[in-house]
Design an enzyme around this catalytic site. Structure first.
Site, PDB file in Angstrom:
ATOM      1  N   HIS A  37     -23.773   4.173  -0.576  1.00 15.21           N
ATOM      2  CA  HIS A  37     -24.682   3.541   0.390  1.00 15.21           C
ATOM      3  C   HIS A  37     -25.329   4.621   1.242  1.00 15.21           C
ATOM      4  O   HIS A  37     -24.628   5.457   1.823  1.00 15.21           O
ATOM      5  CB  HIS A  37     -23.906   2.638   1.356  1.00 15.21           C
ATOM      6  CG  HIS A  37     -23.225   1.466   0.736  1.00 15.21           C
ATOM      7  ND1 HIS A  37     -23.764   0.198   0.775  1.00 15.21           N
ATOM      8  CD2 HIS A  37     -22.042   1.349   0.084  1.00 15.21           C
ATOM      9  CE1 HIS A  37     -22.934  -0.655   0.179  1.00 15.21           C
ATOM     10  NE2 HIS A  37     -21.874   0.023  -0.251  1.00 15.21           N
TER      11      HIS A  37
ATOM     12  N   GLN B  42     -14.954  -2.650  -1.241  1.00 14.62           N
ATOM     13  CA  GLN B  42     -15.850  -2.651  -2.412  1.00 14.62           C
ATOM     14  C   GLN B  42     -15.961  -4.071  -2.953  1.00 14.62           C
ATOM     15  O   GLN B  42     -14.956  -4.697  -3.287  1.00 14.62           O
ATOM     16  CB  GLN B  42     -15.318  -1.715  -3.508  1.00 14.62           C
ATOM     17  CG  GLN B  42     -16.291  -1.569  -4.680  1.00 14.62           C
ATOM     18  CD  GLN B  42     -15.822  -0.563  -5.736  1.00 14.62           C
ATOM     19  OE1 GLN B  42     -14.639  -0.167  -5.754  1.00 14.62           O
ATOM     20  NE2 GLN B  42     -16.723  -0.157  -6.598  1.00 14.62           N
TER      21      GLN B  42
ATOM     22  N   ASP C 102     -30.636  -2.150  -1.193  1.00 13.05           N
ATOM     23  CA  ASP C 102     -29.580  -3.156  -1.102  1.00 13.05           C
ATOM     24  C   ASP C 102     -30.214  -4.524  -0.841  1.00 13.05           C
ATOM     25  O   ASP C 102     -31.070  -4.665   0.020  1.00 13.05           O
ATOM     26  CB  ASP C 102     -28.608  -2.786   0.029  1.00 13.05           C
ATOM     27  CG  ASP C 102     -27.304  -3.549  -0.051  1.00 13.05           C
ATOM     28  OD1 ASP C 102     -27.341  -4.803  -0.020  1.00 13.05           O
ATOM     29  OD2 ASP C 102     -26.242  -2.907  -0.136  1.00 13.05           O
TER      30      ASP C 102
ATOM     31  N   HIS D 153     -21.074   3.105  -6.402  1.00 15.81           N
ATOM     32  CA  HIS D 153     -22.360   3.241  -5.722  1.00 15.81           C
ATOM     33  C   HIS D 153     -22.167   3.875  -4.356  1.00 15.81           C
ATOM     34  O   HIS D 153     -21.138   3.690  -3.714  1.00 15.81           O
ATOM     35  CB  HIS D 153     -23.071   1.885  -5.586  1.00 15.81           C
ATOM     36  CG  HIS D 153     -22.220   0.836  -4.955  1.00 15.81           C
ATOM     37  ND1 HIS D 153     -21.242   0.162  -5.639  1.00 15.81           N
ATOM     38  CD2 HIS D 153     -22.184   0.365  -3.687  1.00 15.81           C
ATOM     39  CE1 HIS D 153     -20.644  -0.689  -4.825  1.00 15.81           C
ATOM     40  NE2 HIS D 153     -21.190  -0.585  -3.631  1.00 15.81           N
TER      41      HIS D 153
HETATM   42  P1  5GP Z   1     -19.836  -2.647  -1.679  1.00 14.54           P
HETATM   43  O1  5GP Z   1     -19.385  -3.733  -0.754  1.00 14.54           O
HETATM   44  O2  5GP Z   1     -19.290  -2.889  -3.079  1.00 14.54           O
HETATM   45  O3  5GP Z   1     -19.598  -1.259  -1.201  1.00 14.54           O
HETATM   46  O4  5GP Z   1     -21.406  -2.789  -1.742  1.00 14.54           O
HETATM   47  C1  5GP Z   1     -22.057  -3.677  -2.581  1.00 14.54           C
HETATM   48  C2  5GP Z   1     -23.466  -3.825  -2.059  1.00 14.54           C
HETATM   49  O5  5GP Z   1     -24.244  -4.439  -3.067  1.00 14.54           O
HETATM   50  C3  5GP Z   1     -23.548  -4.732  -0.821  1.00 14.54           C
HETATM   51  O6  5GP Z   1     -24.090  -3.974   0.262  1.00 14.54           O
HETATM   52  C4  5GP Z   1     -24.469  -5.853  -1.264  1.00 14.54           C
HETATM   53  O7  5GP Z   1     -25.366  -6.239  -0.259  1.00 14.54           O
HETATM   54  C5  5GP Z   1     -25.180  -5.277  -2.470  1.00 14.54           C
HETATM   55  N1  5GP Z   1     -25.564  -6.250  -3.466  1.00 14.54           N
HETATM   56  C6  5GP Z   1     -24.837  -7.303  -3.917  1.00 14.54           C
HETATM   57  N2  5GP Z   1     -25.512  -7.970  -4.859  1.00 14.54           N
HETATM   58  C7  5GP Z   1     -26.694  -7.318  -5.007  1.00 14.54           C
HETATM   59  C8  5GP Z   1     -27.834  -7.547  -5.845  1.00 14.54           C
HETATM   60  O8  5GP Z   1     -27.905  -8.465  -6.642  1.00 14.54           O
HETATM   61  N3  5GP Z   1     -28.861  -6.672  -5.729  1.00 14.54           N
HETATM   62  C9  5GP Z   1     -28.829  -5.630  -4.850  1.00 14.54           C
HETATM   63  N4  5GP Z   1     -29.887  -4.821  -4.802  1.00 14.54           N
HETATM   64  N5  5GP Z   1     -27.781  -5.390  -4.042  1.00 14.54           N
HETATM   65  C10 5GP Z   1     -26.733  -6.229  -4.122  1.00 14.54           C
END
Ligand code: 5GP
Ligand code: ZN
Length: 138
Positions: A101, A93, A30, A99
């Site tokens: 975590h 999200q 992440d 995805h």
């Molecule tokens: P969500 O909030 O959708 O469950 O998780 C999205 C995750 O993607 C977040 O933890 C955020 O830090 C990560 N993320 C956002 N943009 C990028 C990126 O450009 N590269 C990577 N490796 N992670 C990202």
């Protein structure tokens, strides 16, 4: 999906710190981790969320998580882990590409994965149970 950041990572248009990949899945660090070693596992095809993912694909993805998690534990030396998967903006999200975590947990690390607990009556629990159980026809 041309506007999906994870699709761009998968295509190589945006760089990522890849820790593992195969034909179907990619596991990356992440970019804004909750803890060092926070890993994301995603399918290489664009699938938005748990309501769209093929259950067999979800099974293979979770199998991969169960293979990577102990390696993370061994590598970083932590004892505990949260596996988190958000679906839709209300649920937190922010990237609309499925995805999982994998979050290493350390004593007093300040990471917050929690919710308020409701104190329902037995009748309320039964009402909810009957409604849902009656609709599950797998
Ligand atoms: P969500 O909030 O959708 O469950 O998780 C999205 C995750 O993607 C977040 O933890 C955020 O830090 C990560 N993320 C956002 N943009 C990028 C990126 O450009 N590269 C990577 N490796 N992670 C990202
Ligand atoms: Zn995507």
């Amino acid at each position: 999906m041309s506007d999906c950041i994870f699709c761009k990572i998968i295509s190589g248009d945006i760089p990522s710190a890849t820790v593992y990949e195969n034909d179907e899945f990619k596991a990356i660090l992440d970019r804004f981790p909750s803890n060092k070693g926070h890993v994301l596992i995603m399918p290489k095809t664009h699938v938005a969320n748990i309501f769209e993912i093929d259950p067999d694909m979800a099974g293979r993805l979770f199998k991969l998580a169960a293979q990577i998690a102990p390696v993370m534990k061994e590598t970083f030396g932590f004892e505990n882990m949260n596996v988190v998967q958000n679906n839709g903006p209300i649920a937190g999200q922010t990237v609309n590409h499925f995805h999982l975590h994998l979050i290493p947990r350390y004593e007093n690390d300040g990471v917050n994965v929690s919710w308020k607990q409701l104190d329902l009556t037995d009748g309320e629990i039964e009402e909810v149970r009957a409604k849902l159980a009656g609709n599950i026809n797998i």
